[in-house]
Every structure is written in structure tokens, then in C-alpha cells.
Scaffold this active site. Sequence first.
Site, mmCIF file in Angstrom:
data_model
loop_
_atom_site.group_PDB
_atom_site.id
_atom_site.type_symbol
_atom_site.label_atom_id
_atom_site.label_comp_id
_atom_site.label_asym_id
_atom_site.label_seq_id
_atom_site.Cartn_x
_atom_site.Cartn_y
_atom_site.Cartn_z
ATOM 1 N N ASP A 113 -3.452 -1.720 -12.868
ATOM 2 C CA ASP A 113 -2.246 -0.943 -12.373
ATOM 3 C C ASP A 113 -1.084 -1.646 -12.469
ATOM 4 O OD1 ASP A 113 -1.187 0.999 -11.033
ATOM 5 O OD2 ASP A 113 -1.372 -0.019 -8.992
ATOM 6 N N HIS A 120 10.775 1.308 -7.380
ATOM 7 C CA HIS A 120 10.005 1.065 -6.441
ATOM 8 C C HIS A 120 9.737 -0.601 -6.054
ATOM 9 C CE1 HIS A 120 5.730 0.968 -4.638
ATOM 10 N NE2 HIS A 120 5.483 0.253 -5.689
ATOM 11 N N GLU A 186 -0.072 6.316 -3.564
ATOM 12 C CA GLU A 186 0.911 6.005 -4.679
ATOM 13 C C GLU A 186 0.792 6.968 -5.779
ATOM 14 O OE1 GLU A 186 1.757 1.023 -4.038
ATOM 15 O OE2 GLU A 186 -0.065 1.811 -5.168
ATOM 16 N N GLU A 188 1.173 7.769 -9.236
ATOM 17 C CA GLU A 188 1.100 6.754 -10.617
ATOM 18 C C GLU A 188 0.622 7.900 -11.699
ATOM 19 O OE1 GLU A 188 -0.803 3.302 -10.448
ATOM 20 O OE2 GLU A 188 -0.235 2.883 -8.202
ATOM 21 N N ASP A 220 -3.190 5.783 -6.195
ATOM 22 C CA ASP A 220 -3.797 4.475 -5.741
ATOM 23 C C ASP A 220 -3.661 4.156 -4.283
ATOM 24 O OD1 ASP A 220 -4.345 1.919 -6.142
ATOM 25 O OD2 ASP A 220 -2.673 1.140 -6.631
ATOM 26 N N ARG A 224 -1.623 -0.567 3.557
ATOM 27 C CA ARG A 224 -0.260 -1.664 3.596
ATOM 28 C C ARG A 224 -0.766 -2.671 4.488
ATOM 29 N NH1 ARG A 224 1.341 -0.415 -1.282
ATOM 30 N NH2 ARG A 224 2.300 1.757 -1.550
ATOM 31 N N LYS A 240 -6.620 -2.214 -1.842
ATOM 32 C CA LYS A 240 -6.419 -1.037 -2.695
ATOM 33 C C LYS A 240 -7.652 -0.803 -3.591
ATOM 34 C CE LYS A 240 -1.322 -1.984 -3.849
ATOM 35 N NZ LYS A 240 -0.721 -0.743 -3.949
ATOM 36 N N THR A 244 -9.423 4.693 -5.691
ATOM 37 C CA THR A 244 -8.348 5.403 -6.523
ATOM 38 C C THR A 244 -8.649 6.510 -7.149
ATOM 39 O OG1 THR A 244 -7.894 2.948 -7.256
ATOM 40 C CG2 THR A 244 -6.848 4.615 -8.612
ATOM 41 N N GLU A 344 7.965 3.609 0.939
ATOM 42 C CA GLU A 344 9.481 3.742 0.568
ATOM 43 C C GLU A 344 9.982 4.775 1.436
ATOM 44 O OE1 GLU A 344 10.571 3.552 -3.486
ATOM 45 O OE2 GLU A 344 8.281 3.426 -3.815
HETATM 46 O O1 LIG Z 1 3.734 -7.121 -3.260
HETATM 47 C C1 LIG Z 1 4.435 -6.247 -3.779
HETATM 48 O O2 LIG Z 1 5.384 -6.362 -4.315
HETATM 49 C C2 LIG Z 1 3.603 -4.886 -3.750
HETATM 50 C C3 LIG Z 1 2.490 -4.668 -4.774
HETATM 51 C C4 LIG Z 1 2.000 -3.282 -4.839
HETATM 52 O O3 LIG Z 1 2.077 -2.480 -4.136
HETATM 53 C C5 LIG Z 1 1.053 -3.467 -6.037
HETATM 54 C C6 LIG Z 1 1.181 -1.952 -6.386
HETATM 55 O O4 LIG Z 1 -0.088 -1.238 -6.370
HETATM 56 C C7 LIG Z 1 1.967 -1.714 -7.377
HETATM 57 C C8 LIG Z 1 2.691 -0.142 -7.821
HETATM 58 O O5 LIG Z 1 1.706 0.764 -7.472
HETATM 59 O O6 LIG Z 1 3.758 -0.195 -8.394
HETATM 60 CA CA LIG Z 2 -0.340 1.130 -7.258
HETATM 61 MG MG LIG Z 3 -6.843 1.374 -6.131
#
Ligand SMILES: O=C(O)/C=C/C(=O)CC(=O)CC(=O)O
Ligand SMILES: [Ca+2]
Ligand SMILES: [Mg+2]
Length: 394
Positions: A113, A120, A186, A188, A220, A224, A240, A244, A344
Site C-alpha cells: 500500500d 492526503h 481509506e 484507494e 484499506d 487510527r 491496518k 482490506t 482528513e
Molecule cells: O503516518 C502516516 O503518515 C500515515 C500513514 C498511513 O495512514 C499509511 C497509509 O495507509 C497510507 C495511505 O493510505 O495513503
Molecule cells: Ca492505506
Molecule cells: Mg489494510
Amino acid sequence: MPGAAGSGFDVDHLPWGLAELPGLGPRPVVRIGEHALDLAGIAEHLPASGRAALAAPTLDTLLALPADELAAQRDAVRELLTDPAHRPLVAPHLHPLAGISLRLPITVADVVDFYASEHHATRVGSIFRPDGPALPQAWKHLPIGYHGRAGSVVVSGTPIRRPAGQRRGAPGSGPTFGPSERLDLEAEVGFVVGRPSVLGRPVPVTALADHVVGVALVNDWSARDLQAWEYVPLGPFLGKSFATSIAAWITPLAALEAAWTDPPAQSPEPLPYLRPAGRGLDLALEVLLDGEVVARPPFASTYWTPSQMLAHLTSNGAAVRTGDLFASGTVSGPGDDERGCLLELTRGGTVPLPDGRTWLTDGTEVTVRASAPSTSGGRLHLGEVSGRIVGSGL
Ligand SMILES: O=C(O)/C=C/C(=O)CC(=O)CC(=O)O
Ligand SMILES: [Ca+2]
Ligand SMILES: [Mg+2]
């Protein structure tokens, strides 16, 4: 094929899927309108070279076919579906989608990923690391990514159990363990590898289409609170890896010919193995919560291209295999309504959506869908990826 024109699933699209057909077991199919066409059923009318792959109870063999055989098979299927004279031999092998179940389309090999959206990464960086630079030092030099967990990739429609895990405790106390309180999605775009590469031989940035056969939407799922506590310094782990989701339909790269577009300008210029950048894809994503659109992320705004993602992930000699899935990372554009995750959209859970939501609650159904310009001049719809949250059971 009546009904397919204008549906987003016409003869110029023909995404692949793996369907459980009544009495026949899992079989490779293509989608046409609201039907799945059983490819094994029409195999004798398709080119002999790719025929053996159609008898398999998986899509993997088909996706690994040489590019010219796959293209010839696709042309033949399109011809069978276009010319009304062929209707009698095709009709018995068309199954209404309502009567079949769709399986995970690929035997997932390895999962990567990326983090390829500058919009983002900039917003997430400033939420997770408010005291440091929003983008990590390497961000504009390489497409940052992490390896995911193949065994927890599930097909669209699979319920998603809220994960439990360890997260930061109150100030002055230690961590706690329990159901995630900050469950996120997420949105994607995933790239599916059909033809493998060779261990020790990096895939050149110009060779995307030698290996990638199709595109599928991905969610994904991300906890958090677990992620924020565990990720330093090795990156996402249990936050994560619990699930998925991937769409049931893989859109052939060949169906996206009209969707290629120039990516954003890249500055500083990347190192030579990441040049030329190749092209981006004009896919218009939508994120829905319980059927309401909450965001419209534009994939065309993604900084790193799929060609660069594949070149980078093999630049150390690592090989890709049939069934490998690499995803873009969360797709977000510059606009407030173009953010592809709740982190976000709600500014880290501090600003609720208009309907009062922040993080995902049990029972919520999340859907990511997308459309793209079609080679016929209209728009095709990528297969959606959806999943409903169920309680952790704790
Ligand atoms: O620590 C970070 O900056 C964040 C990382 C993520 O959330 C990883 C991820 O899955 C990236 C994404 O989906 O753009
Ligand atoms: Ca991701
Ligand atoms: Mg995942």
C-alpha cells in the site's frame, strides 16, 4: 447486449470476476450490464490459446496469460456480445448478478500500500506529526509504501469486524486494549499483477503493462487509535492488517485506454529509475456512508504514477507475482470534499460531518465507487467496494 449500453458495464469494459455459479462452482466471468458471462461456457468460441485458463476455478491463470492471448480473448468476447447473430450461443451462459455470489477475484499474493497522494500525505502528516514537516524527507523522492497482509484481503460485501487493539492511554497512564474507537476507511485504487516479474530484475518504469492487468477499488480499513500508538518507527501494523476490502470486479487496463492523463508535475525531478513518470489515471472516486456521498476524491491528482509505484517496489530486485496487489494509498484531492478518509474529512475527529458523524460506528456501510472515461466516449463504472462494520464482539 440489451441493457448494457450506458450502464458503465458495456462491451468496452468487461471487467473480470470470479463467480459462484449455481451448480457450477467458482468460474471466471466477465460482467456485462447486470449479468455475469460464464467464460468456460463459451470457451469453444474463444481463441484456443487462452482456453485452458477458463476451466480453472480461479481467475489467476487467466490473469497470468501472455498479453496478446488475453487481448485476443477479450476481443473475441466483445465480438460474441456485440453481434446479435451470436446471441443464442451466449444467452445460456449469462447469469443475472442477483442470483450469484462473487468471490475474492484473485488469490492475493503480496500486498503493498502506497501513500502516493500529496494532498492526503500533507494533511495526515500535519495531524499525526503537528510539530514536524507535513511531508517526510523522502516523500518527493520515492513513493512511500508499506507491506500489507494478503490473508486479510476480503471481497466487497464482506462484513468488517471492528478490530480490538492497544492504544495510547490517558495522560500519565499506560496504554489500554479494547475495540477501536477511531475506525476509518481509506478510498484507494488497487493495481492487480497478472504476469510475474523475475527475482533480482527490477521492473523498468516503462513496463507497467507487462505485469499489471487490471485495476480494482480498495478500502484499506484503518484503526487510527491503534495506528497512532504503534507506528513509530516501522509504520502501520495491526491498525491496518485486520481487513482490506477489494472490489469483486477487476477492470482490465485495456478498458482504461481513454482514462490515461498527465500526472501532476514532479519537483524535484525523481531519480532516473523513476523517469519518465508515465501517466496517471482519470478516475473519479466517490465515498458513501450508508448511501450518502461524503467525498469525491479525484485519482488524477495523485502525485506518483502506478508505473513509478511498480518500478520502485521492484527497484531492489523484489519480484511481483500473479495475484500481487499494490494500492495507491488514500486518494485525496485539494478540495475539502475530495478527502478519501475520515481522518482528513473530520480533521482528526474534531470536526464532524454535516450529519454529525466522525469515526465509523457499528452498522455503518461504507462504499467506494468510481467512474472513468470509456473508450466508447461514455463513462465506465469500476466495480464498487463496500463493507458494513460489525461490533468487535468484546
Ligand atoms: O503516518 C502516516 O503518515 C500515515 C500513514 C498511513 O495512514 C499509511 C497509509 O495507509 C497510507 C495511505 O493510505 O495513503
Ligand atoms: Ca492505506
Ligand atoms: Mg489494510
